[in-house]
Design an enzyme around this catalytic site. Structure first.
Site, PDB file in Angstrom:
ATOM      1  N   PRO A  98       0.847  -1.207   0.000  1.00 15.62           N
ATOM      2  CA  PRO A  98       0.000   0.000   0.000  1.00 15.62           C
ATOM      3  C   PRO A  98       0.881   1.256   0.000  1.00 15.62           C
ATOM      4  CG  PRO A  98      -0.271  -1.272   2.044  1.00 15.62           C
ATOM      5  CD  PRO A  98       0.657  -2.041   1.181  1.00 15.62           C
ATOM      6  N   GLY A 102       4.194   4.159   5.055  1.00 12.18           N
ATOM      7  CA  GLY A 102       5.394   3.941   5.864  1.00 12.18           C
ATOM      8  C   GLY A 102       5.992   2.560   5.688  1.00 12.18           C
ATOM      9  N   LEU A 103       5.599   1.842   4.612  1.00  8.46           N
ATOM     10  CA  LEU A 103       6.096   0.477   4.417  1.00  8.46           C
ATOM     11  C   LEU A 103       7.137   0.390   3.294  1.00  8.46           C
ATOM     12  CD1 LEU A 103       2.738  -1.516   4.863  1.00  8.46           C
ATOM     13  CD2 LEU A 103       4.521  -1.064   6.571  1.00  8.46           C
ATOM     14  N   GLY A 104       7.642   1.554   2.861  1.00  6.42           N
ATOM     15  CA  GLY A 104       8.772   1.556   1.926  1.00  6.42           C
ATOM     16  C   GLY A 104       8.405   1.361   0.472  1.00  6.42           C
ATOM     17  N   SER A 105       7.141   1.710   0.079  1.00  7.49           N
ATOM     18  CA  SER A 105       6.737   1.436  -1.308  1.00  7.49           C
ATOM     19  C   SER A 105       7.623   2.167  -2.320  1.00  7.49           C
ATOM     20  CB  SER A 105       5.268   1.807  -1.525  1.00  7.49           C
ATOM     21  OG  SER A 105       5.040   3.159  -1.220  1.00  7.49           O
ATOM     22  N   SER A 106       7.999   3.415  -2.044  1.00  9.36           N
ATOM     23  CA  SER A 106       8.764   4.154  -3.068  1.00  9.36           C
ATOM     24  C   SER A 106      10.145   3.521  -3.261  1.00  9.36           C
ATOM     25  CB  SER A 106       8.879   5.641  -2.712  1.00  9.36           C
ATOM     26  OG  SER A 106       9.547   5.802  -1.481  1.00  9.36           O
ATOM     27  N   ALA A 107      10.808   3.169  -2.159  1.00 10.84           N
ATOM     28  CA  ALA A 107      12.146   2.567  -2.277  1.00 10.84           C
ATOM     29  C   ALA A 107      12.060   1.186  -2.923  1.00 10.84           C
ATOM     30  CB  ALA A 107      12.797   2.467  -0.898  1.00 10.84           C
ATOM     31  N   ALA A 108      11.034   0.406  -2.552  1.00 15.71           N
ATOM     32  CA  ALA A 108      10.910  -0.948  -3.105  1.00 15.71           C
ATOM     33  C   ALA A 108      10.632  -0.889  -4.608  1.00 15.71           C
ATOM     34  CB  ALA A 108       9.802  -1.708  -2.377  1.00 15.71           C
ATOM     35  N   ASP A 149      15.189   3.040   4.355  1.00 14.19           N
ATOM     36  CA  ASP A 149      14.191   2.383   3.497  1.00 14.19           C
ATOM     37  C   ASP A 149      14.899   1.652   2.355  1.00 14.19           C
ATOM     38  OD1 ASP A 149      12.501   3.739   5.163  1.00 14.19           O
ATOM     39  OD2 ASP A 149      11.249   4.591   3.582  1.00 14.19           O
TER      40      ASP A 149
HETATM   41  C1  MEV Z   1      10.576   6.577   6.575  1.00 10.13           C
HETATM   42  O1  MEV Z   1      10.268   5.210   6.328  1.00 10.13           O
HETATM   43  C2  MEV Z   1      11.653   6.689   7.625  1.00 10.13           C
HETATM   44  C3  MEV Z   1      12.017   8.117   8.007  1.00 10.13           C
HETATM   45  O2  MEV Z   1      12.934   8.017   9.095  1.00 10.13           O
HETATM   46  C4  MEV Z   1      12.655   8.869   6.850  1.00 10.13           C
HETATM   47  C5  MEV Z   1      14.052   8.384   6.515  1.00 10.13           C
HETATM   48  O3  MEV Z   1      14.706   7.736   7.339  1.00 10.13           O
HETATM   49  O4  MEV Z   1      14.513   8.717   5.407  1.00 10.13           O
HETATM   50  C6  MEV Z   1      10.806   8.903   8.493  1.00 10.13           C
END
Ligand code: MEV
Length: 315
Positions: A98, A102-108, A149
C-alpha cells in the site's frame, strides 16, 4: 520479446524512524509478504508514464518521459551510469505494497525497477550500487532520505542501520508483530520536514531527545537478540512517546496503540513516517489474532501478522 525482471519487498521500522535522519541508528526488517515486481522491456514508440490506481504503474526510461517519480529517476540514473544511452526502456511496476503507509513502497518500487532494467541488459547490480541508485530515487520521493528504506527493502533479514551502513541484526525473539494500516496516507516528506523544524526550534531539547532515542534503540537491539519481548514492548512504547513529542503521531495512531495494548500486546508504536501510515504491535504469537481483531475494531483498515521467526525475505 526480451523482458527483464526485478523484485523487492516492503519493510517495517521497529525503532528509529525520524531520529535516524538526524544520525541515530535504527532497526528495520523486510516484509516479503508485500512484494514488488518490475518488468523492463524495450519501449514501443509513444509509450509514456501511466499511473493506474491499483498499485500498478508504468514509465519509460531513456526517452522523452520526464514524469517525476523516484523509480523512474533511479532507473534513468542506472542507465546513465552503465553508459546505456541508445535504448528507451518501458518499466511496468506491480506494487503489492500500500502506497504512503510507511512500508517503503517508493524505495521498493525503485529497487525492483533498477533490478529489472539491469536484468534486461544482462547485468547484475552489486548491492552498494543498487543502494546508491535507490537513494537517487528516494531523494526525489522524500527529500533527504536517511537510507534506511533503501537498505531494508533490499535486505534479506532484519538490519541495524547507522549512517548509511546496514548490518544484519540478530533476533532471538519468538514473538509476532502485527502491522495495522490506519488507511490514512502519510507524506514522508511533510513529516520529515516537520520533525526538522521542531528539532531546530530548540537545539538543547533536540540534543537530549536524540540521545534518549539512541539509548532506546540500543536497548531494543539487546532485547531483540536476548528474546526479551516484554521489555522490548516497553521500549517501543517509550519510542512512540518520543515520536509523539516530535509531532508525527495522530489521535488515530494513538487509538490503535491503546487498542493493541488493551488486547495484550507488549508494546506498539507507529512505523515509518507517521501522520497516518501504519502501527506496529509486538505480541506473543498466541495473542496475535486477538490483537489484530482489536486493531480492526479500533479502525485499522487491514492488518498483517509477521512471526519474528519469519523476518527473512527468503522465509
Ligand atoms: C521513513 O520510512 C523513515 C524516516 O525516518 C525517513 C528516513 O529515514 O529517510 C521517516
Amino acid at each position: 520479446m526480451v523482458v527483464g525482471i526485478g523484485r523487492a519487498h516492503a519493510k517495517a521500522i521497529l525503532l528509529g524512524e525520524h531520529t535516524v535522519v538526524h544520525g541515530t541508528p535504527a532497526i528495520a526488517f523486510p516484509l516479503p509478504a508485500l512484494p514488488v515486481r518490475a518488468l523492463a522491456r524495450p519501449a514501443e514508440p509513444g509509450t509514456g508514464s501511466q499511473v493506474p490506481a491499483d498499485g500498478h504503474f508504468r514509465f519509460t526510461v531513456g526517452g522523452t518521459d520526464t514524469a517525476l517519480s523516484g523509480p523512474r529517476v533511479a532507473a534513468e540514473e542506472a542507465l546513465r551510469r552503465w553508459g546505456i544511452t541508445d535504448t528507451t526502456v518501458e518499466v511496468v511496476v506491480e506494487c503489492g505494497i500500500p502506497l504512503a503507509r510507511g512500508l517503503g513502497s517508493s524505495a521498493a518500487c525503485a529497487g525492483a525497477a533498477v533490478r529489472a532494467v539491469a536484468d534486461l541488459h544482462g547485468l547484475v547490480v552489486e548491492p552498494g550500487e543498487l543502494y546508491d541508485l535507490v537513494q537517487c530515487g528516494e531523494q526525489v520521493a522524500h527529500g533527504r532520505a536517511s537510507g534506511i528504506d533503501a537498505s531494508a527493502v533490499l535486505a534479506n533479514g532484519p538490519i541495524r542501520f547507522h549512517q548509511g551502513r546496514a548490518e544484519p541484526m540478530p533476533i532471538g525473539l519468538d514473538a509476532a508483530l502485527v502491522i495495522a494500516d490506519t488507511g490514512v496516507p502519510g507524506s514522508t516528506q511533510h513529516a520529515v520536514a516537520g520533525v526538522r523544524r521542531r528539532l531546530a526550534e530548540d537545539p538543547v531539547r533536540a540534543g537530549s531527545l536524540l540521545e534518549r532515542a539512541s539509548g532506546l534503540i540500543e536497548a531494543a537491539g539487546d532485547e531483540l537478540s536476548a528474546g526479551a519481548a516484554e521489555s522490548l514492548g516497553k521500549t517501543m512504547l517509550d519510542f512512540q512517546e518520543l515520536l509523539a513529542e516530535l509531532g508525527v503521531s495522530t489521535p488515530h495512531i494513538d487509538a490503535l496503540v491503546t487498542a493493541a495494548l488493551g488486547a495484550g500486546a507488549h508494546g506498539a508504536k507507529l512505523t515509518g513516517a507517521g501522520l497516518g501510515g501504519c502501527v506496529l504491535a509486538l505480541t506473543e504469537p498466541a495473542s496475535a489474532p486477538g490483537v489484530s481483531a482489536a486493531l480492526r475494531r479500533a479502525g485499522a483498515v487491514r492488518t498483517w501478522t509477521v512471526p519474528t521467526r519469519a523476518m527473512h525475505a527468503g522465509a
